[in-house]
Design an enzyme around this catalytic site. Sequence first.
Site, PDB file in Angstrom:
ATOM      1  N   GLY A  27       0.810  -1.209   0.000  1.00 47.35           N
ATOM      2  CA  GLY A  27       0.000   0.000   0.000  1.00 47.35           C
ATOM      3  C   GLY A  27       0.844   1.260   0.000  1.00 47.35           C
ATOM      4  CG  HIS A  30       5.451   5.067  -5.161  1.00 45.05           C
ATOM      5  ND1 HIS A  30       5.940   4.388  -6.261  1.00 45.05           N
ATOM      6  CD2 HIS A  30       6.038   4.489  -4.082  1.00 45.05           C
ATOM      7  CE1 HIS A  30       6.791   3.462  -5.877  1.00 45.05           C
ATOM      8  NE2 HIS A  30       6.870   3.487  -4.554  1.00 45.05           N
ATOM      9  CG  HIS A  33       3.415   0.769  -5.637  1.00 48.10           C
ATOM     10  ND1 HIS A  33       3.613   1.807  -4.767  1.00 48.10           N
ATOM     11  CD2 HIS A  33       4.058  -0.291  -5.097  1.00 48.10           C
ATOM     12  CE1 HIS A  33       4.332   1.395  -3.740  1.00 48.10           C
ATOM     13  NE2 HIS A  33       4.627   0.127  -3.919  1.00 48.10           N
ATOM     14  CD  GLN A  57       8.004  -7.213   3.913  1.00 52.68           C
ATOM     15  OE1 GLN A  57       7.337  -8.142   3.430  1.00 52.68           O
ATOM     16  NE2 GLN A  57       8.409  -6.183   3.178  1.00 52.68           N
ATOM     17  N   GLY A 148       9.108  -4.409  -8.660  1.00 56.86           N
ATOM     18  CA  GLY A 148       9.938  -3.306  -9.097  1.00 56.86           C
ATOM     19  C   GLY A 148      11.418  -3.607  -8.957  1.00 56.86           C
ATOM     20  CD  GLN A 149      14.526  -3.921 -13.640  1.00 57.95           C
ATOM     21  OE1 GLN A 149      15.084  -2.855 -13.903  1.00 57.95           O
ATOM     22  NE2 GLN A 149      14.426  -4.903 -14.521  1.00 57.95           N
ATOM     23  CE  LYS A 150      12.091   1.678  -4.067  1.00 55.76           C
ATOM     24  NZ  LYS A 150      12.760   1.252  -2.796  1.00 55.76           N
ATOM     25  CB  SER A 186      10.872   4.750  -1.833  1.00 58.60           C
ATOM     26  OG  SER A 186      10.708   4.056  -0.608  1.00 58.60           O
TER      27      SER A 186
END
Length: 285
Positions: A27, A30, A33, A57, A148-150, A186
């Site tokens: 959630g 941004h 997403h 996590q 996402g690759q971030k 982020s």
Amino acid sequence: MEIARTIPELRQLLAAHAKPAFVPTMGNLHDGHLALVKQARLLGDATVVSIFVNRLQFLPHEDFDSYPRTWDADCAKLQAAGCDIVFAPRETDLYPEPQTFKMHPDPALADILEGQFRPGFFTGVSTVVMKLFSAVFSGHAAGVALFGQKDYQQLMVIRQMVRQFTLPIEIVGGPTCRAPDGLALSSRNGYLNETERVEAVQLSLALRTLASDALAAANALPAQLPGLEQRALQALAARGWRPDYLTLRRRADLQAPQAGDTGQSLVVLGAARLGTTRLIDNFEV
């Protein structure tokens, strides 16, 4: 757009579909997403987004309780992006009993970098992703999941998990979305005050500098890399950051590069705290 709160509700909504495309999130959405959601619409016959803040996590001192929950805004964004189904389970729906069975990823991949500074993080990620995969893809011969690759290391851990368990799921990595100044988008960027937000782009600039210096080292890279990484850490620390790591690694396994590795096979990754906010970023070289 339909909303499913329980696994049986989700499976009922997906019963008529052959190939779900799934975007797991916590959630506070941004544009990064939403780019994954739009990409997912092209890859499956039902676009599913989960919203679940996964306790497993987070370390005890981390921001589980204060992590932003923005349900109404998230649903409005998802509807505008063309999402078909939002899966928003309660904690008791996804973990109806203590989760004593957990996924433990390969330590060679999961206990370095993020795993070194956030021990147990990838166990929590892998466990919840496996549970979400079971909820979304049960009864389907094929599916697609987008990350996402971030979160570069996370993407590698999930790909390895899917490959080793021969799950019928294609894992697709979406490019990192950035603000006009280059800051990686982020959910935690919202923690930054105005001064910190201006400074935050320095993490990506430090990684680009490290990549440039490493490429200039050419064949001497393995010997020179520790010094280059230390210089990058010191430069960021001099600006008031508390860096965990700034490093150059091989894309294939996130190990240190060896003689003969080419620039096209490498990635720079970094994590650092600015004030109370921990940011991560990466660039493929």
